[in-house]
Motif scaffolding. Structure first.
Motif, PDB file in Angstrom:
ATOM      1  N   PRO A 391       0.830  -1.213   0.000  1.00 12.37           N
ATOM      2  CA  PRO A 391       0.000   0.000   0.000  1.00 12.37           C
ATOM      3  C   PRO A 391       0.862   1.258   0.000  1.00 12.37           C
ATOM      4  O   PRO A 391       2.079   1.206   0.122  1.00 12.37           O
ATOM      5  N   THR A 392       0.207   2.400  -0.128  1.00 10.07           N
ATOM      6  CA  THR A 392       0.888   3.681  -0.040  1.00 10.07           C
ATOM      7  C   THR A 392       0.875   4.151   1.410  1.00 10.07           C
ATOM      8  O   THR A 392      -0.156   4.090   2.085  1.00 10.07           O
ATOM      9  N   PHE A 393       2.031   4.611   1.887  1.00 12.68           N
ATOM     10  CA  PHE A 393       2.148   5.042   3.278  1.00 12.68           C
ATOM     11  C   PHE A 393       2.294   6.558   3.344  1.00 12.68           C
ATOM     12  O   PHE A 393       2.997   7.165   2.528  1.00 12.68           O
ATOM     13  N   GLN A 394       1.636   7.164   4.333  1.00 12.61           N
ATOM     14  CA  GLN A 394       1.698   8.610   4.481  1.00 12.61           C
ATOM     15  C   GLN A 394       3.010   9.061   5.115  1.00 12.61           C
ATOM     16  O   GLN A 394       3.550  10.108   4.763  1.00 12.61           O
ATOM     17  N   THR A 395       3.552   8.278   6.046  1.00 12.53           N
ATOM     18  CA  THR A 395       4.774   8.662   6.747  1.00 12.53           C
ATOM     19  C   THR A 395       5.682   7.444   6.892  1.00 12.53           C
ATOM     20  O   THR A 395       5.222   6.295   6.814  1.00 12.53           O
ATOM     21  N   PRO A 396       6.989   7.647   7.124  1.00 10.09           N
ATOM     22  CA  PRO A 396       7.883   6.517   7.395  1.00 10.09           C
ATOM     23  C   PRO A 396       7.446   5.702   8.606  1.00 10.09           C
ATOM     24  O   PRO A 396       7.619   4.474   8.635  1.00 10.09           O
ATOM     25  N   VAL A 397       6.857   6.365   9.609  1.00 14.90           N
ATOM     26  CA  VAL A 397       6.392   5.643  10.797  1.00 14.90           C
ATOM     27  C   VAL A 397       5.284   4.664  10.426  1.00 14.90           C
ATOM     28  O   VAL A 397       5.252   3.524  10.919  1.00 14.90           O
ATOM     29  N   ASP A 398       4.375   5.058   9.539  1.00 13.70           N
ATOM     30  CA  ASP A 398       3.303   4.154   9.092  1.00 13.70           C
ATOM     31  C   ASP A 398       3.887   2.914   8.445  1.00 13.70           C
ATOM     32  O   ASP A 398       3.417   1.795   8.680  1.00 13.70           O
ATOM     33  N   LYS A 399       4.901   3.108   7.615  1.00 15.00           N
ATOM     34  CA  LYS A 399       5.503   1.965   6.921  1.00 15.00           C
ATOM     35  C   LYS A 399       6.222   1.050   7.909  1.00 15.00           C
ATOM     36  O   LYS A 399       6.099  -0.175   7.830  1.00 15.00           O
ATOM     37  N   ARG A 400       6.967   1.628   8.844  1.00 18.58           N
ATOM     38  CA  ARG A 400       7.676   0.809   9.829  1.00 18.58           C
ATOM     39  C   ARG A 400       6.689   0.027  10.692  1.00 18.58           C
ATOM     40  O   ARG A 400       6.916  -1.154  10.992  1.00 18.58           O
TER      41      ARG A 400
END
Length: 562
Positions: A391-400
Motif C-alpha cells: 500500500p501507499t504510506f503517508q509517513t515513514p512511521v506508518d511503513k515501519r
C-alpha cells in the motif's frame, strides 16, 4: 435487521439492472460483475452462522484436481463475515469433528482466520483492511494440497492472505457456507469462465500448435465464432500459451508472411520475459505500435490465458489472466489501419524465438476462461509484481509499523555474517522456476549486505556465494559478488542514494533456475538495478544479513495482505 433490509434493496436493484433496467453509469459499473455471476454461477445466501447445507465437492467440476484435496474459487458479497467450511463428512459433529473453517472479514471486516474446528481456536489469523464490500463481489481462492499446504488468496494479490502447513491433512469431501449475526452473505461458486484448465484438457478441447520455429510458416483460419460482440469488435480471440518467454502471435489477412497486406504481431515475454509489444505488418513494411515493459509475464509451469481484442475503431488490446489475477498487458490504437472490411484478418500464426519449444491453444470447444476487461484495465500497472503489492504510506512511521506487524526483523552492525536462515523457512522464497526469490526491506544510511550460500556454515574465504551490496560506498553503489569481499564483482552499478535511515526500502533478489541473477528496488519497479547471467548457477539454500560498521535493519518473511 437493518443490514438485511439494505442488502435486500441492493439485491433488487442489481436484479433490475441485470435484466435490462437503465441505471446510472456508476451503478452499472459496480454491478457488472454481479450480473455475470448471477448468470454463470451457482448462488447460495446465508444470514446466520449455521452451515445449513453441506454440499459435495465432487459435484463442483475442477474443484479437486490432481495434487489437491480442494482448489476452490468463489465470490463473496457481504459487509462482513464470509465463512466457508470443508469437512470429511456430510453431517459433521461440530463439537468433536475436525474441519477446516475459513473466516474472511470477521471482527467487523478486519480479520481473516483459519480454524481446525468450527468456532475454535485459530490456527492462523491475519489482520486485513476491510476486504469485503456489500457493493461488489470479491473473488477468493482456497487451495489445500495433498501434502497439507493450505493457502487462501484474495483476487489481485500474489501472496496468500492465509497460509498454513497441516502435517495430517483432512480428506475433505464436503463444503458449506455461513455468515454471522444476521449479516447477509451471498456466495457465487462453480462459475463458468473461472475454470483453470490443464494442458491435457486444453489438448483435448482446443486446436493445439506446438512449435519451435522462429518464423511464421503455418497459418490457421481464425475461428468464425470467437467474437462475442460483433458490433464492437472485428477480432476477439481467447487463447492459451505455455511458454517461458518470447511467444509470437500473428493475426494476418493472408496465409503467407511475404504477402501479408494487413496484420498485427504480438510479441509476449521477450527481453527475458519482461516486455510485450505489438507490430503492424503490411505491404512489405513493419512498424511498432506499442512497446511496454512488464515483469514475469509467463510464470513457470503455468498456462497463460490471453484474449486479443481489436475494435472496429482501431483500438487494440491484449489481456492476460493468471488464475486469480488479471491484467491488461498492452493497449494501442492504429489510427492508420487498413480497412478491415477490405483486408480482414482471417489467419493466425504462432512462432517461437531461438527454437524454444512452446504450446499455443485456440478455438477451444469449452467456454473460455472469463477475463473481466474492465477490472483487468484497473490492474494494468507495470512492474515487478512483488513491488506493486504494497500500500501507499503517508509517513515513514506508518511503513515501519506496517512492517513490524507483518515481518520478521534482523539487525546487524558489523560486516559479519553471523546467522544463516534457511530459505525454505521463508514463505514464498523458492517458487517454481527460481532457486530463490527473496523479498525484503532494508533501513539504514548505507551498506545493506545480503549473502546467499549453499550451507549454513560456509567457508567464506573459499566457497562461492552470492553477495549483494546495497548502498555501498556512502550509499552510491550496488554490487553482486561471487565471493565475500571479492575485489572483482560480477556486477557493479552506480546509483543515486538508494537506502534511507528513516524509511525501509523494498528489494527483490532473484536467482532463476536458468542462471539469471537480478536485484530489483522499489525505486524502479520495472528494471532490475543490477543483473547478470551465471552459467554455473549456485544451488543456494541459506541467507544471511549484515551491515558494515553501521546499523542496518532488515524486514523479511512478511505475511498478510493489505
Amino acid at each position: 435487521m437493518k443490514s438485511i433490509i439494505i442488502v435486500f434493496i441492493l439485491t433488487n436493484l442489481l436484479y433490475q439492472h441485470c435484466f435490462g433496467y437503465t441505471e446510472k453509469r456508476t451503478f452499472r459499473e459496480r454491478s457488472k460483475i454481479h450480473c455475470r455471476l448471477r448468470k454463470q454461477c451457482k448462488q447460495y445466501d446465508e444470514w446466520d452462522d449455521n452451515y445449513r447445507e453441506m454440499m459435495q465437492l465432487s459435484d463442483v467440476p475442477g474443484s479437486q484436481p490432481e495434487g489437491y484435496l480442494v482448489r476452490f474459487p468463489f465470490y463473496a458479497l457481504a459487509e462482513r463475515d464470509a465463512h466457508i467450511v470443508f469437512s470429511e463428512t456430510e453431517n459433521p459433529d461440530w463439537f468433536v469433528d475436525d474441519v477446516y473453517e475459513f473466516v474472511f472479514a470477521g471482527w467487523e471486516n478486519k480479520r481473516a482466520t483459519l480454524r481446525r474446528k468450527r468456532q475454535d481456536q485459530e490456527l492462523v489469523f491475519q489482520y486485513t483492511d476491510e476486504i469485503l464490500t456489500k457493493n461488489s463481489p470479491l473473488k477468493l481462492l482456497i487451495e489445500i494440497t495433498s501434502a497439507g499446504d493450505i493457502r487462501a488468496y484474495v483476487e489481485h494479490t500474489l501472496k496468500p492472505i492465509i497460509e498454513f502447513k497441516d502435517s495430517n491433512p483432512l480428506q475433505i469431501k464436503y463444503f458449506g457456507f455461513s455468515s454471522l449475526g444476521q449479516s447477509l452473505a451471498r456466495y457465487f461458486y462453480d462459475c463458468r469462465g473461472d475454470e483453470v484448465y490443464t494442458k491435457s484438457q486444453l489438448q483435448s478441447q482446443c486446436q493445439h500448435v506446438n512449435t519451435t520455429s522462429n518464423e511464421h510458416t503455418q497459418f490457421h483460419r481464425i475461428p468464425d465464432n470467437s467474437i462475442t460482440d460483433t458490433d464492437q469488435y472485428s477480432i476477439e480471440i481467447p487463447l492459451y500459451v505455455a511458454a517461458s518467454h518470447d511467444a509470437h502471435i500473428l493475426l494476418a489477412s493472408d496465409n503467407s508472411f511475404n504477402s501479408i497486406r494487413n496484420g498485427y504481431e504480438f510479441v509476449i515475454g521477450d527481453d527475458i520475459n519482461r516486455r510485450v509489444s505489438i507490430h503492424k505488418i503490411g505491404r512489405q513494411s513493419t512498424s511498432t505500435l506499442a512497446d511496454f515493459r512488464r515483469a514475469d509475464i509467463f510464470l513457470p509451469n503455468e498456462v497463460l490465458n490471453l484474449i486479443v481484442q481489436i475494435s472496429k475503431s482501431g483500438k487494440i488490446e491484449l489481456f492476460s489472466k493468471h488464475d486469480h489475477t488479471q491484467y491488461k498487458l498492452l493497449a494501442s490504437v492504429d489510427d492508420h489501419s487498413y480497412d478491415l472490411s477490405v483486408n480482414p484478418l482471417q489467419y493466425i500464426s504462432f512462432a517461437s524465438f531461438n527454437s524454444t519449444p512452446m504450446d499455443f491453444y485456440y478455438d477451444c470447444s469449452m467456454a473460455p476462461t472469463y477475463i473481466d476487461t474492465q477490472l483487468a484495465t484497473k490492474y494494468a500497472a507495470v512492474g515487478h509484481p512483488l513491488l506493486l503489492e504494497d500500500p501507499t504510506f503517508q509517513t515513514p512511521v506508518d511503513k515501519r509499523n506496517w512492517l513490524t506487524s507483518r515481518c520478521k526483523q534482523y539487525s546487524n552492525f558489523k560486516y559479519e555474517y553471523k546467522d544463516f536462515i534457511k530459505l525454505s523457512d521463508i514463505r514464498d522464497s523458492k517458487p517454481n522456476g527460481y532457486i530463490v526469490r527473496l523479498a525484503f526491506y532494508a533501513q539504514g544510511t548505507r551498506n545493506a549486505h545480503v549473502l546467499l550460500s549453499r550451507t549454513a556454515t560456509p567457508n567464506l574465504a573459499a566457497e562461492p556465494v552470492y553477495e549483494f551490496i546495497i548502498g555501498g560506498w556512502v550509499n552510491s553503489r550496488v554490487l553482486i559478488r561471487r565471493k565475500k569481499s571479492d575485489v572483482n564483482p560480477l556486477q557493479q552499478v552506480f546509483v543515486p542514494p538508494i537506502l534511507s535511515a528513516q524509511t525501509p526500502v523494498k528489494f527483490i533478489i532473484e536467482v532463476a533456475n536458468s542462471g539469471t541473477v537480478r536485484i530489483y528496488a522499489e525505486s524502479d519497479k520495472i528494471e532490475p538495478i543490477a543483473s547478470f547471467f551465471d552459467p554455473i548457477v549456485l544451488p543456494v539454500n541459506y541467507v544471511s544479513f549484515c551491515g558494515y560498521d553501521n546499523l542496518v535493519r532488515f524486514y523479511y518473511d512478511c505475511s498478510g495482505q493489505h
